[in-house]
Design a protein around this motif. Sequence first.
Motif, PDB file in Angstrom:
ATOM      1  N   ALA A 171      20.245   4.097 -34.174  1.00 32.02           N
ATOM      2  CA  ALA A 171      19.335   3.634 -33.557  1.00 32.02           C
ATOM      3  C   ALA A 171      17.896   4.074 -33.486  1.00 32.02           C
ATOM      4  O   ALA A 171      17.751   5.218 -34.054  1.00 32.02           O
ATOM      5  CB  ALA A 171      19.825   3.826 -31.891  1.00 32.02           C
ATOM      6  N   PRO A 172      16.932   3.318 -33.659  1.00 29.49           N
ATOM      7  CA  PRO A 172      15.552   3.660 -33.998  1.00 29.49           C
ATOM      8  C   PRO A 172      15.208   4.841 -32.884  1.00 29.49           C
ATOM      9  O   PRO A 172      15.612   4.486 -31.661  1.00 29.49           O
ATOM     10  CB  PRO A 172      14.592   2.466 -33.840  1.00 29.49           C
ATOM     11  CG  PRO A 172      15.499   1.323 -33.015  1.00 29.49           C
ATOM     12  CD  PRO A 172      17.058   1.909 -33.304  1.00 29.49           C
ATOM     13  N   ALA A 173      14.737   5.764 -33.352  1.00 29.14           N
ATOM     14  CA  ALA A 173      14.039   6.865 -32.496  1.00 29.14           C
ATOM     15  C   ALA A 173      13.120   6.482 -31.642  1.00 29.14           C
ATOM     16  O   ALA A 173      12.592   5.297 -31.869  1.00 29.14           O
ATOM     17  CB  ALA A 173      13.324   7.743 -33.221  1.00 29.14           C
ATOM     18  N   LEU A 174      13.266   6.640 -30.265  1.00 29.27           N
ATOM     19  CA  LEU A 174      12.054   6.397 -29.402  1.00 29.27           C
ATOM     20  C   LEU A 174      11.061   6.762 -29.753  1.00 29.27           C
ATOM     21  O   LEU A 174      10.596   8.034 -30.457  1.00 29.27           O
ATOM     22  CB  LEU A 174      12.597   6.848 -27.955  1.00 29.27           C
ATOM     23  CG  LEU A 174      13.943   6.595 -27.369  1.00 29.27           C
ATOM     24  CD1 LEU A 174      14.221   7.190 -25.879  1.00 29.27           C
ATOM     25  CD2 LEU A 174      13.556   4.989 -26.838  1.00 29.27           C
ATOM     26  N   PRO A 175       9.938   6.096 -29.537  1.00 23.72           N
ATOM     27  CA  PRO A 175       8.422   6.768 -29.689  1.00 23.72           C
ATOM     28  C   PRO A 175       8.178   7.776 -28.698  1.00 23.72           C
ATOM     29  O   PRO A 175       8.518   8.005 -27.848  1.00 23.72           O
ATOM     30  CB  PRO A 175       7.459   5.360 -29.390  1.00 23.72           C
ATOM     31  CG  PRO A 175       8.325   4.558 -28.585  1.00 23.72           C
ATOM     32  CD  PRO A 175       9.633   4.696 -28.756  1.00 23.72           C
ATOM     33  N   ALA A 176       7.289   8.867 -29.596  1.00 23.94           N
ATOM     34  CA  ALA A 176       7.019   9.912 -28.787  1.00 23.94           C
ATOM     35  C   ALA A 176       5.865   9.532 -27.518  1.00 23.94           C
ATOM     36  O   ALA A 176       5.402   8.612 -27.975  1.00 23.94           O
ATOM     37  CB  ALA A 176       6.435  11.141 -29.454  1.00 23.94           C
ATOM     38  N   PRO A 177       5.986   9.875 -26.602  1.00 23.51           N
ATOM     39  CA  PRO A 177       5.083   9.748 -25.533  1.00 23.51           C
ATOM     40  C   PRO A 177       3.692  10.108 -26.146  1.00 23.51           C
ATOM     41  O   PRO A 177       3.307  11.369 -26.585  1.00 23.51           O
ATOM     42  CB  PRO A 177       5.318  10.419 -24.369  1.00 23.51           C
ATOM     43  CG  PRO A 177       6.781  10.856 -24.370  1.00 23.51           C
ATOM     44  CD  PRO A 177       7.002  11.009 -25.859  1.00 23.51           C
TER      45      PRO A 177
END
Length: 180
Positions: free
Chosen positions: A28-34
Amino acid sequence: MRIGSAVAAMVLVGACGSSPADPVPAPAPALPAPQPHATLAQMMRGIPFPASNIIFDTQSEDPGVPKKAGDTARGATASFSSVYGGWQAVENNALAIAETANLLIVPGRVCENGRPVPLDREDFRKFAAGLVDAGNAAYKAAQSKNLDAMVEVSGTVSDACAACHEVYRDKDDPKARCIP
């Protein structure tokens, strides 16, 4: 010969009946960092300011009363009466107030004057938590669809905003914002 044919048939059936190896799913694509995309002032003007105006509007306008043909739009809730309007708009905006606290604490956000948001200060974190409490209280009041409850909770929302504004925003010189 019959045994050989039977074995060949079983091998053929087995080969046709087996499924190919399950492909390994792509990660799964990584969540963007806040990360902040706006200054504190821009975020506040874009999210909690209009959301709080919807809450405050219920002090004088009942969002549950259908507007009659020919009525001119009045107040913040009237502006959104046809898209997720009425009490649902009030509930959604109360939740936006609570969610704003998450945006306040995104590391790297700066104030309009370029100073970092004071995330390391205990009072600032307390003010952010107060915003969550105020938003949740406004949500419960909106769910009750009771105008008296909305008048009361409007003060709670206003007080939560004012607590932080008095310390960090309300300065004679805008360059002094975000400094206690």
